[in-house]
Design a protein around this motif. Structure first.
Motif, PDB file in Angstrom:
ATOM      1  N   THR A 197      19.679  50.037  34.816  1.00 23.99           N
ATOM      2  CA  THR A 197      20.726  50.415  35.759  1.00 23.99           C
ATOM      3  C   THR A 197      21.974  49.566  35.546  1.00 23.99           C
ATOM      4  O   THR A 197      21.922  48.342  35.620  1.00 23.99           O
ATOM      5  N   LEU A 198      23.071  50.259  35.283  1.00 24.95           N
ATOM      6  CA  LEU A 198      24.393  49.651  35.112  1.00 24.95           C
ATOM      7  C   LEU A 198      25.243  50.003  36.314  1.00 24.95           C
ATOM      8  O   LEU A 198      25.433  51.177  36.620  1.00 24.95           O
ATOM      9  N   TYR A 199      25.731  48.984  37.007  1.00 25.15           N
ATOM     10  CA  TYR A 199      26.765  49.205  37.995  1.00 25.15           C
ATOM     11  C   TYR A 199      28.081  49.101  37.238  1.00 25.15           C
ATOM     12  O   TYR A 199      28.406  48.050  36.686  1.00 25.15           O
ATOM     13  N   LEU A 200      28.819  50.184  37.187  1.00 20.32           N
ATOM     14  CA  LEU A 200      30.131  50.231  36.547  1.00 20.32           C
ATOM     15  C   LEU A 200      31.176  50.233  37.655  1.00 20.32           C
ATOM     16  O   LEU A 200      31.252  51.181  38.440  1.00 20.32           O
ATOM     17  N   PHE A 201      31.946  49.156  37.735  1.00 18.76           N
ATOM     18  CA  PHE A 201      32.931  48.989  38.792  1.00 18.76           C
ATOM     19  C   PHE A 201      34.329  49.007  38.199  1.00 18.76           C
ATOM     20  O   PHE A 201      34.634  48.221  37.299  1.00 18.76           O
ATOM     21  N   LEU A 210      28.455  54.230  39.875  1.00 16.54           N
ATOM     22  CA  LEU A 210      29.899  53.995  39.784  1.00 16.54           C
ATOM     23  C   LEU A 210      30.456  53.527  41.110  1.00 16.54           C
ATOM     24  O   LEU A 210      30.304  54.192  42.139  1.00 16.54           O
ATOM     25  N   GLY A 211      31.116  52.360  41.066  1.00 18.43           N
ATOM     26  CA  GLY A 211      31.806  51.822  42.229  1.00 18.43           C
ATOM     27  C   GLY A 211      33.277  51.632  41.888  1.00 18.43           C
ATOM     28  O   GLY A 211      33.615  51.299  40.752  1.00 18.43           O
ATOM     29  N   LEU A 212      34.127  51.834  42.852  1.00 18.05           N
ATOM     30  CA  LEU A 212      35.569  51.754  42.637  1.00 18.05           C
ATOM     31  C   LEU A 212      36.224  50.959  43.749  1.00 18.05           C
ATOM     32  O   LEU A 212      35.728  50.926  44.877  1.00 18.05           O
ATOM     33  N   THR A 213      37.347  50.339  43.432  1.00 19.17           N
ATOM     34  CA  THR A 213      38.160  49.762  44.497  1.00 19.17           C
ATOM     35  C   THR A 213      38.747  50.931  45.294  1.00 19.17           C
ATOM     36  O   THR A 213      38.818  52.069  44.786  1.00 19.17           O
ATOM     37  N   PRO A 214      39.163  50.709  46.533  1.00 14.17           N
ATOM     38  CA  PRO A 214      39.723  51.817  47.308  1.00 14.17           C
ATOM     39  C   PRO A 214      40.897  52.520  46.616  1.00 14.17           C
ATOM     40  O   PRO A 214      40.998  53.748  46.656  1.00 14.17           O
ATOM     41  N   THR A 215      41.771  51.763  45.969  1.00 10.30           N
ATOM     42  CA  THR A 215      42.903  52.399  45.298  1.00 10.30           C
ATOM     43  C   THR A 215      42.434  53.217  44.107  1.00 10.30           C
ATOM     44  O   THR A 215      42.902  54.343  43.887  1.00 10.30           O
TER      45      THR A 215
END
Length: 184
Positions: A5-9, A35-40
């Protein structure tokens, strides 16, 4: 091959628009991608979020879950933060966890999760003393920061080359982080 499992941020820098291709490359390498992202970054990719969730098979996250809600992602084997903006790198090094992705990686240091970061900043940001300090601080905490030779090399303001962002170096480093030194 056992799935890892890779968390790609990703932060809000132009290379984040290539994240679907990066997810596909990571999947070819045997990763289950969350996949995780900053709010912007999430707002930039708003029209693609459902497709990205379908591609990864996991919900795309950019906000903390509510107390009592179950965690919807499997545990991370490795976390890759790319593109990591000036703000993300500095907030992470300082432990300012207002954003979901910074909170996860700040906690990930204490959990001993292997982590790789590849900044995406221009040469003007690099002149700010806090940035160099933050890169050094993350490295000292065990994060592999791909910055400078062998990683991301900054360009002059306004002359970005998002198509030249070295995603392959970031994914290679994530693979090494979970494979260990003796598995080549």
């Amino acid at each position: 091959m056992t799935s890892r499992t890779l968390y790609l941020f990703g932060s809000a820098a132009p290379p984040v628009f290539d994240v679907a291709k990066v997810v596909e490359d990571a999947q070819r390498r045997g990763f289950d991608v969350c996949l995780g992202l900053t709010p912007t970054a999430a707002s930039w990719l708003d029209e693609s979020l459902d497709g990205l969730a379908a591609l990864t098979g996991n919900p795309v996250r950019w906000e903390y879950k509510q107390p009592g809600e179950p965690d919807v992602w499997p545990k991370a084997d490795v976390i890759l933060v790319a593109p990591a903006t000036f703000n993300t790198v500095n907030a992470w090094a300082l432990g300012i966890t207002r954003d979901f992705v910074v909170g996860v990686v700040a906690e990930g240091i204490g959990k001993g999760i292997p982590m790789v970061a590849m900044p995406c900043v221009n040469a003007a940001y690099v002149q700010h003393r806090r940035f160099e300090w933050s890169v050094a601080e993350l490295r000292e905490m065990g994060v592999e920061v791909l910055f400078g030779e062998g990683g991301f090399v900054p360009n002059q303001p306004g002359s970005g080359k998002p198509n030249e962002y070295p995603w392959h170096l970031a994914l290679d480093a994530a693979e090494r982080a979970v494979s260990g030194p003796n598995s080549a």
